[in-house]
Motif scaffolding. Structure first.
Motif, PDB file in Angstrom:
ATOM      1  N   ALA A  88       0.832  -1.208   0.000  1.00  0.00           N
ATOM      2  CA  ALA A  88       0.000   0.000   0.000  1.00  0.00           C
ATOM      3  C   ALA A  88       0.863   1.253   0.000  1.00  0.00           C
ATOM      4  O   ALA A  88       0.579   2.224  -0.722  1.00  0.00           O
ATOM      5  N   LEU A  89       1.933   1.238   0.794  1.00  0.00           N
ATOM      6  CA  LEU A  89       2.825   2.393   0.845  1.00  0.00           C
ATOM      7  C   LEU A  89       3.525   2.609  -0.500  1.00  0.00           C
ATOM      8  O   LEU A  89       3.665   3.755  -0.965  1.00  0.00           O
ATOM      9  N   LEU A  90       3.951   1.518  -1.128  1.00  0.00           N
ATOM     10  CA  LEU A  90       4.659   1.610  -2.401  1.00  0.00           C
ATOM     11  C   LEU A  90       3.784   2.231  -3.479  1.00  0.00           C
ATOM     12  O   LEU A  90       4.171   3.216  -4.133  1.00  0.00           O
ATOM     13  N   TRP A  91       2.593   1.681  -3.667  1.00  0.00           N
ATOM     14  CA  TRP A  91       1.744   2.162  -4.758  1.00  0.00           C
ATOM     15  C   TRP A  91       1.092   3.495  -4.424  1.00  0.00           C
ATOM     16  O   TRP A  91       0.765   4.278  -5.345  1.00  0.00           O
ATOM     17  N   SER A  92       0.905   3.803  -3.153  1.00  0.00           N
ATOM     18  CA  SER A  92       0.430   5.148  -2.791  1.00  0.00           C
ATOM     19  C   SER A  92       1.485   6.183  -3.140  1.00  0.00           C
ATOM     20  O   SER A  92       1.158   7.278  -3.638  1.00  0.00           O
ATOM     21  N   LEU A 119       0.631  12.001  -9.739  1.00  0.00           N
ATOM     22  CA  LEU A 119      -0.234  13.175  -9.689  1.00  0.00           C
ATOM     23  C   LEU A 119       0.576  14.472  -9.675  1.00  0.00           C
ATOM     24  O   LEU A 119       0.196  15.469 -10.294  1.00  0.00           O
ATOM     25  N   ALA A 120       1.702  14.446  -8.969  1.00  0.00           N
ATOM     26  CA  ALA A 120       2.553  15.639  -8.934  1.00  0.00           C
ATOM     27  C   ALA A 120       3.113  15.951 -10.318  1.00  0.00           C
ATOM     28  O   ALA A 120       3.204  17.120 -10.719  1.00  0.00           O
ATOM     29  N   MET A 121       3.468  14.917 -11.070  1.00  0.00           N
ATOM     30  CA  MET A 121       3.982  15.135 -12.426  1.00  0.00           C
ATOM     31  C   MET A 121       2.889  15.666 -13.340  1.00  0.00           C
ATOM     32  O   MET A 121       3.127  16.562 -14.166  1.00  0.00           O
ATOM     33  N   VAL A 122       1.656  15.146 -13.212  1.00  0.00           N
ATOM     34  CA  VAL A 122       0.553  15.635 -14.036  1.00  0.00           C
ATOM     35  C   VAL A 122       0.247  17.089 -13.698  1.00  0.00           C
ATOM     36  O   VAL A 122      -0.020  17.923 -14.579  1.00  0.00           O
ATOM     37  N   ALA A 123       0.302  17.409 -12.399  1.00  0.00           N
ATOM     38  CA  ALA A 123      -0.018  18.769 -11.960  1.00  0.00           C
ATOM     39  C   ALA A 123       0.958  19.802 -12.491  1.00  0.00           C
ATOM     40  O   ALA A 123       0.624  20.985 -12.586  1.00  0.00           O
ATOM     41  N   PHE A 171      -9.461  10.291  -9.376  1.00  0.00           N
ATOM     42  CA  PHE A 171     -10.153   8.999  -9.375  1.00  0.00           C
ATOM     43  C   PHE A 171      -9.424   7.971 -10.240  1.00  0.00           C
ATOM     44  O   PHE A 171      -9.227   6.824  -9.834  1.00  0.00           O
ATOM     45  N   VAL A 172      -9.031   8.387 -11.438  1.00  0.00           N
ATOM     46  CA  VAL A 172      -8.335   7.471 -12.334  1.00  0.00           C
ATOM     47  C   VAL A 172      -7.009   7.018 -11.715  1.00  0.00           C
ATOM     48  O   VAL A 172      -6.628   5.850 -11.792  1.00  0.00           O
ATOM     49  N   MET A 173      -6.289   7.964 -11.075  1.00  0.00           N
ATOM     50  CA  MET A 173      -5.014   7.601 -10.480  1.00  0.00           C
ATOM     51  C   MET A 173      -5.211   6.637  -9.309  1.00  0.00           C
ATOM     52  O   MET A 173      -4.399   5.733  -9.094  1.00  0.00           O
ATOM     53  N   CYS A 196      -7.566   4.437  -9.206  1.00  0.00           N
ATOM     54  CA  CYS A 196      -7.801   3.154  -9.878  1.00  0.00           C
ATOM     55  C   CYS A 196      -6.486   2.525 -10.343  1.00  0.00           C
ATOM     56  O   CYS A 196      -6.293   1.314 -10.261  1.00  0.00           O
ATOM     57  N   VAL A 197      -5.586   3.378 -10.838  1.00  0.00           N
ATOM     58  CA  VAL A 197      -4.283   2.874 -11.271  1.00  0.00           C
ATOM     59  C   VAL A 197      -3.529   2.259 -10.088  1.00  0.00           C
ATOM     60  O   VAL A 197      -2.981   1.155 -10.178  1.00  0.00           O
ATOM     61  N   GLY A 198      -3.494   2.971  -8.947  1.00  0.00           N
ATOM     62  CA  GLY A 198      -2.798   2.445  -7.770  1.00  0.00           C
ATOM     63  C   GLY A 198      -3.406   1.154  -7.277  1.00  0.00           C
ATOM     64  O   GLY A 198      -2.691   0.189  -6.957  1.00  0.00           O
ATOM     65  N   ALA A 199      -4.751   1.110  -7.217  1.00  0.00           N
ATOM     66  CA  ALA A 199      -5.417  -0.122  -6.781  1.00  0.00           C
ATOM     67  C   ALA A 199      -5.162  -1.255  -7.761  1.00  0.00           C
ATOM     68  O   ALA A 199      -4.963  -2.420  -7.369  1.00  0.00           O
ATOM     69  N   GLY A 200      -5.132  -0.912  -9.068  1.00  0.00           N
ATOM     70  CA  GLY A 200      -4.873  -1.950 -10.068  1.00  0.00           C
ATOM     71  C   GLY A 200      -3.465  -2.496  -9.974  1.00  0.00           C
ATOM     72  O   GLY A 200      -3.245  -3.708 -10.106  1.00  0.00           O
TER      73      GLY A 200
END
Length: 346
Positions: free
Chosen positions: A11-15, A22-26, A37-39, A41-45
């Motif tokens: 959980a820590l790794l993918w979080s 998200l920081a890069m997209v921002a 939301f999509v991100m 989903c990506v982390g959970a996937g």
């Protein structure tokens, strides 16, 4: 690693991966709720895909396969999981857009080419994850193998020492007790002395045999006690010539080796020779090596059914393991005398 700890690390790794993404997209465009939301989903996937790969690897025993088969699984299975993950995300995005639940910037790329690009990126992530996981699993297997090897060696050593104790104690205990019983009335003072020697011998056998090394002085003291007890039985038939180099006073030796040599000399030499004879015990220092030589009357017949080859086999193995570089044992016969010589690091 426990299940709870593993899941927490995952959980820590993918979080962390989601936060960095998200920081890069921002840095290029505003981040809205749909992108978050999509991100998520990506982390959970990625969490689910990595756990799925781990479960598959354990179920199909990838680590027990040949290197070629393992490499095949590591190369081709992560892309399959990556494609499945990106295909599911593509479906979630299309459904969200169709239902009006998601809204993305108009300049945001989409389509099958983007799906393929994201699949490649996800594959690289899963490859890296699998490389780390397999490496940790191999390291853990090696560590457990080393522990098992040392435990087996310790168990074998303990069994060997138990065999040595079983060989030594019954060999003279019965005769010693009978002789002490007869000596109680004839010479009570000597009987008490011999009883103390018997106690010292048994205590050394039970306590020091569990050690890797003991001072040579302690080994010599118990061997002298042992010989004194055997002289009660053999009387004038057993004579001992000691030649101990004072330079060996600070030496340490594996326990019970000298006692085993003396026991063999008495049992297979003195006891079988009419009139008995002399047991020569010579201990000298040669630099960092101590040589121990025990000679007795008799004949050397290796492999004879009545011999005690097991004792000498144990002796050689213990010398190789505990005697240090250059340790060894030789048995020779000349002029009616058998000589056992051993060299070991002091």
């Amino acid at each position: 690693m426990t299940t709870r700890r593993r899941l927490a690390v995952q959980a820590l790794l993918w979080s962390g991966y989601m936060a960095v993404s998200l920081a890069m997209v921002a840095s290029f465009q505003p981040v809205n709720g749909s992108l978050v939301f999509v991100m998520l989903c990506v982390g959970a996937g990625l969490f689910a895909a990595s756990e799925g790969l781990r479960a598959l690897a354990l179920w199909q025993r990838w680590l027990d396969r040949s290197p070629r088969s393992l490499l095949f699984c590591l190369v081709f299975m992560p892309p399959v999981f990556a494609f499945g993950l990106q295909l599911a995300l593509y479906g979630v995005n299309r459904a969200g857009l169709w239902l009006g639940l998601l809204e993305f910037p108009p300049n945001m790329p989409h389509g099958w080419a983007v799906l393929a690009s994201y699949t490649v990126n996800t594959t690289i992530l899963l490859w890296l994850w699998m490389a780390v996981w397999v490496g940790l699993q191999m390291l853990d297997r090696w560590r457990l193998g080393e522990i098992a090897k040392w435990q087996a060696e310790a168990a074998a050593r303990e069994l060997e020492l138990q065999v040595l104790r079983a060989q030594i104690n019954p060999h003279f205990l019965f005769n010693a007790l009978n002789n002490l019983r007869a000596l109680v009335n004839e010479d009570p003072a000597r009987a008490r002395e011999m009883l103390s020697r018997l106690s010292n011998t048994l205590r050394h056998t039970l306590q020091h045999s569990a050690k890797e090394r003991v001072p040579l002085a302690d080994e010599l003291a118990v061997v002298r006690d042992y010989i004194a007890l055997e002289q009660l039985h053999h009387e004038e038939r057993l004579r001992v010539d000691w030649r101990v180099d004072p330079a060996t006073a600070d030496a340490c030796v594996p326990p019970m080796l000298l006692q085993l040599l003396v026991e063999n000399a008495i049992k297979h030499g003195i006891a079988r020779t009419p009139g008995g004879g002399v047991v020569d015990i010579a201990i000298r220092r040669h630099g960092a090596t101590v040589s121990v030589v025990v000679a007795n009357p008799g004949r050397w017949a290796p492999g004879a059914s009545e011999g005690t080859g097991l004792g000498l086999v144990n002796l050689r193995e213990r010398l190789v393991r505990a005697g240090g570089a250059g340790a060894g044992c030789q048995v020779t016969e000349a002029n009616g005398r058998v000589t056992v010589a051993m060299d070991l690091a002091a």
